[in-house]
Design an enzyme around this catalytic site. Structure first.
Site, PDB file in Angstrom:
ATOM      1  N   HIS A 474     -54.816 -13.783  13.962  1.00 27.27           N
ATOM      2  CA  HIS A 474     -55.240 -12.403  14.198  1.00 27.27           C
ATOM      3  C   HIS A 474     -54.268 -11.670  15.125  1.00 27.27           C
ATOM      4  O   HIS A 474     -54.692 -11.072  16.123  1.00 27.27           O
ATOM      5  CB  HIS A 474     -56.645 -12.368  14.810  1.00 27.27           C
ATOM      6  CG  HIS A 474     -57.688 -13.048  13.994  1.00 27.27           C
ATOM      7  ND1 HIS A 474     -58.839 -13.578  14.539  1.00 27.27           N
ATOM      8  CD2 HIS A 474     -57.761 -13.281  12.666  1.00 27.27           C
ATOM      9  CE1 HIS A 474     -59.579 -14.108  13.581  1.00 27.27           C
ATOM     10  NE2 HIS A 474     -58.938 -13.954  12.435  1.00 27.27           N
ATOM     11  N   PRO A 475     -52.963 -11.680  14.863  1.00 22.04           N
ATOM     12  CA  PRO A 475     -52.030 -10.993  15.767  1.00 22.04           C
ATOM     13  C   PRO A 475     -52.252  -9.485  15.742  1.00 22.04           C
ATOM     14  O   PRO A 475     -52.533  -8.897  14.698  1.00 22.04           O
ATOM     15  CB  PRO A 475     -50.658 -11.362  15.199  1.00 22.04           C
ATOM     16  CG  PRO A 475     -50.908 -11.624  13.743  1.00 22.04           C
ATOM     17  CD  PRO A 475     -52.267 -12.265  13.699  1.00 22.04           C
TER      18      PRO A 475
END
Length: 547
Positions: A474-475
């Site tokens: 989930h950058p």
């Protein structure tokens, strides 16, 4: 010396870079007018592949280089020096074509936090209409859920009775049972919504691009953007490589960057927008000194707890090599069976310290024993859960290694560098152990495989977290949105210091949301494309008055 473009320049109203979760929405919504000319540029290819379409095959899609950029972090000190994979979609639909199909909005307090930090138009009350606008929820439209949006969101029908038993164990352990953790409140355990429709992955490409009609949307696949073109600090077009040649395209209205938390800051820096001294050292002419480009990198960390079971009561047998062809054939013929689900059908959001405060961990139940790539790790039956910290304090950064646009950037997430990120994961293991020893699972739960029954003390739990913790993919946050001048973009996604350029994707999140970030990313795109349309309308009105 940079090659000279080998084709004549085309002109469009809008150029959208990246056909991912945000880019598909932006391009499709802008094309709805029927008059605006849109160019959507995607570095990857088509998304028509069974490993993309079949929900249970997502681990295969995620590991295939034809669909994934293949990013890997630098050695992470907080994770014992391990390099961590960072899969990002390189295909129509972007990461929504290779992710685990979990649809999680986050908590209202996430967006109210953005508002309190100087972005009042991003409060939950102002984001909720766009969450509703984008979805067709299988549970029906209500105050909190949408019923007529392009994206089909499924509240799963449990594929195994083990899911219901796990929920009963959660209730026995004292946790709230929820009908909808994407509804009025997130806390509690219940069904985990999926972006799956009629047994097929519902990516942003399937939901939005395939609905687009008319000839005003052009899509260039296998086209790698090398830089944004400027004239007098205004973005006027892009340069991209396709089929071994360099091309240019011009935008009369805007260039809209939707390349994601890794691609968007990289393209900005290659184009001269970023930390000025670093760009100069690489020989990149500085258009705008914007030191925060590539900074503020955030991601969720999760760990896995695993148990054997007494008897063949899980879905683990589906992973055996001789069972997989039958699973695929049933899915291909009937869109049913073990292939029609991601097997993430139950999740909960609780306080790791056992209090009733705002949830700080997600526990996602998986009715089988698998490795991180979906591989068999034991011939025995078992189940597991991932425990994810929802709001990490640690921050990382992305830097250019080279001015070569084909070279990946250096990613340092600094996972668990802030000690406050350890306790929720360690305590989360304790909460999970309480659940699996509750009466509903007492006759099923066998020996603990991981962390192992001997891992009890704070120091032992921390060692386990650091040794096995991994990215939840989930950058975000690398082109921070804010009201201050140091922020990369303003509340409308417009890049500060230049004109005609906007960023619309997860990179503009000031802080990460409390859950999987695909749904909030799509909400951001729906909200900002409305803003783009409104600004376009105002500009046309002003032009008409001036005439």
């Amino acid at each position: 010396m940079r090659p000279v473009p080998q084709s004549s320049s085309e002109t469009f109203d809008y150029i959208v870079i990246g056909a991912g979760s945000a880019g598909c929405i932006v391009a499709a919504r802008l094309a709805e007018s029927g008059t605006a000319r849109i160019l959507l540029i995607e570095a990857g290819g088509a998304d028509r592949h069974p490993f993309i379409a079949m929900p249970a095959a997502f681990t295969y899609a995620m590991s295939m280089r034809r669909f994934d950029w293949g990013y890997v972090s630098e050695p992470e000190p907080g994770l014992n020096g391990r390099r961590i994979d960072c899969p990002r979609g390189r295909v129509l639909g972007g990461s929504s074509s290779i992710n685990a199909m979990a649809f999680v909005r986050g908590q209202p307090a996430d967006f109210d936090g953005w508002a309190a930090a100087g972005l009042p138009e991003w409060s939950y009350a102002q984001c909720l209409p766009y969450f509703k606008k984008l979805e067709s929820f299988s549970g029906g439209e209500n105050e909190f859920r949408g019923g007529s949006g392009p994206l089909h969101v499924l509240q799963p029908r449990y594929s195994t009775p083990l899911n219901a038993l796990f929920l009963e164990a959660c209730r026995e352990a004292g946790h709230r049972i929820s009908d909808d953790t994407n509804g009025a409140r997130q806390d509690g355990f219940g069904p985990m919504d999926q972006t799956i429709h009629e047994g097929i992955r519902e990516s942003a490409a399937r939901a939005y691009l395939r609905r687009a009609r008319g000839g005003n949307l052009a899509i260039r696949k296998h086209a790698h953007v090398t830089r944004i073109l400027f004239a007098d600090r205004r973005a006027v077009g892009v340069e991209y490589r396709q089929a071994g040649r360099l091309h240019e395209a011009r935008a009369s209205a805007e260039v809209i960057l939707c390349a994601g938390a890794i691609g968007s800051p990289q393209i900005l820096m290659l184009s001269g927008i970023g930390p000025g001294a670093e760009l100069s050292r690489l020989g990149i002419p500085v258009v705008r000194n914007s030191p925060e480009v590539g900074r503020n990198l955030q991601d969720h960390v999760d760990i896995s707890c695993k148990h054997f079971t007494h008897g063949p009561v899980t879905m683990t047998s589906l992973l055996k090599w001789h069972r997989k062809p039958a699973v695929f054939l049933q899915w291909a013929a009937l869109r049913s069976g073990g292939g029609e689900t991601n097997h993430f059908e139950v999740a909960g959001y609780i306080r790791s310290d056992g209090t009733s405060g705002r949830p700080d961990i997600q526990i996602c139940f998986i009715p089988m024993l698998v490795g991180s790539q979906g591989e068999v790790i034991s011939g025995a039956h078992g189940f597991q859960a991932t425990i994810m910290g929802l709001r990490p304090y640690s921050r990382g950064e992305l830097r250019l290694k080279s001015p070569d646009p084909l070279q990946p950037p250096a990613l340092t997430f600094n996972y668990l560098s802030d000690a406050r990120d350890i306790r929720p994961l360690s305590d989360g293991i304790r909460r999970y152990r309480e659940i699996v020893t509750a009466p509903a699972l007492a006759g099923i739960t066998g020996a603990e495989l991981a962390p192992g029954p001997e891992v009890v003390s704070d120091s032992d739990l921390e060692a386990f977290v650091r040794a096995t913790g991994k990215s939840t993919h989930h950058p975000c946050g690398t082109c921070r949105m804010g009201s201050d001048e140091r922020s990369v973009v303003d509340s409308s996604g417009r890049v500060r210091g230049v004109a005609g350029l906007r960023v619309v994707d997860a990179s503009i999140m000031p802080t990460i949301c409390s859950g999987n970030i695909n749904a909030p990313t799509m909400m951001i795109a729906e909200k900002l494309v409305d803003r783009i349309k409104a600004e376009q309308h105002e500009a046309h009105q002003l032009a008409a008055v001036a005439q």
